[in-house]
Structure formats: C-alpha cells, structure tokens
Design an enzyme around this catalytic site. Sequence first.
Site, PDB file in Angstrom:
ATOM      1  N   CYS A  65      27.786   3.745  60.806  1.00 45.37           N
ATOM      2  CA  CYS A  65      28.127   3.513  59.286  1.00 45.37           C
ATOM      3  C   CYS A  65      27.966   4.965  58.750  1.00 45.37           C
ATOM      4  O   CYS A  65      28.071   5.921  59.373  1.00 45.37           O
ATOM      5  CB  CYS A  65      26.897   2.588  58.646  1.00 45.37           C
ATOM      6  SG  CYS A  65      25.444   3.271  59.051  1.00 45.37           S
ATOM      7  N   GLY A  66      27.744   5.079  57.474  1.00 42.32           N
ATOM      8  CA  GLY A  66      27.847   6.598  57.011  1.00 42.32           C
ATOM      9  C   GLY A  66      26.648   7.541  57.558  1.00 42.32           C
ATOM     10  O   GLY A  66      26.877   8.532  57.933  1.00 42.32           O
TER      11      GLY A  66
END
Length: 154
Positions: A65-66
């Site tokens: 994810c980020g």
Amino acid sequence: MKIGIGSDHNAFQMKEEVKSYIASLGHEVVDYGCYSEDAIDYPGVAFNVATDIQTNKLERGILFCGTGIGMSIAANKVPGIRSAQCHDVFSAERAQLSNNAQIMTIGAKVIGAELAKKVVESYLNVSFQGGNSARKIDQIMNKEKEHLLNGTCG
C-alpha cells in the site's frame, strides 16, 4: 512456495513489477488485487491473503500500500497471522528468521521497485529456524489465543 500478493491502488504498479519478479524466482504467485489504479480500500485484500495463509492455501504473503502500515495492521487482525512491515533487507530477513512472519508489507511511497525486489527476495530466501525466537513467538500466539478465548481480541 505459493505466495499471495496484493495491493491497493497506491501500490498497483509496484505490485505488478514485484509480482513478475517473484515468478521469475520460481515461486507460484496468486494475485489478490487490486487490478488497476482505480481507488480501492485495502483491508479486504489484506484479509483475503491472511485468511488463505491461515487456512494453508498460501505459504506466505506480500502486500503493498502507500506506506505498508495499513496492510500490515489489517493482516494482523486475522488470528494466527504475523505480518511485518519491511523496507530494508535486514528487516525482511529478521521478519522471517526472528518472527516467523507469514506476511511482509511494503510501502510503495516509501521505497522504489528495485529495492522492493531485493527486500522481497531476502524475505523469501530465509525460513524460520525456531531457537530462542520460537519461545517468543509462542508467547505472542498464546496471548492471542487467550484474548480469543475471552472474547477480547479483534
């Protein structure tokens, strides 16, 4: 090994690059999404990978994810799962060697794809050996079981 891989939209491109790399190392890769850069919520991806590890359909998982934080938190909500966020080779090796982490998470906004490949390879190239670490993992898992039995976990 059979490896589950997944991401949110922030990490879609990195997941695609690393997925091909894992396959080139000789592992079977199962892609749990996402499948484009269209916005999605990551918890479902993390829950699906973690559940399939819990039920022995997968041997390990790699989630993106980020930051890698949210995916790790979500995966750790599945009983019996140990997920570790890793952004360097040493942490990736220790996640497996010291913590028997079945899932590793990476932040696509934290490191680049080439380093991510090295981190993933380091994680996949080692196996939990037990020793002094086994006692600590047992303590963690026993605490989880205690909370599950008392209905206070989750």
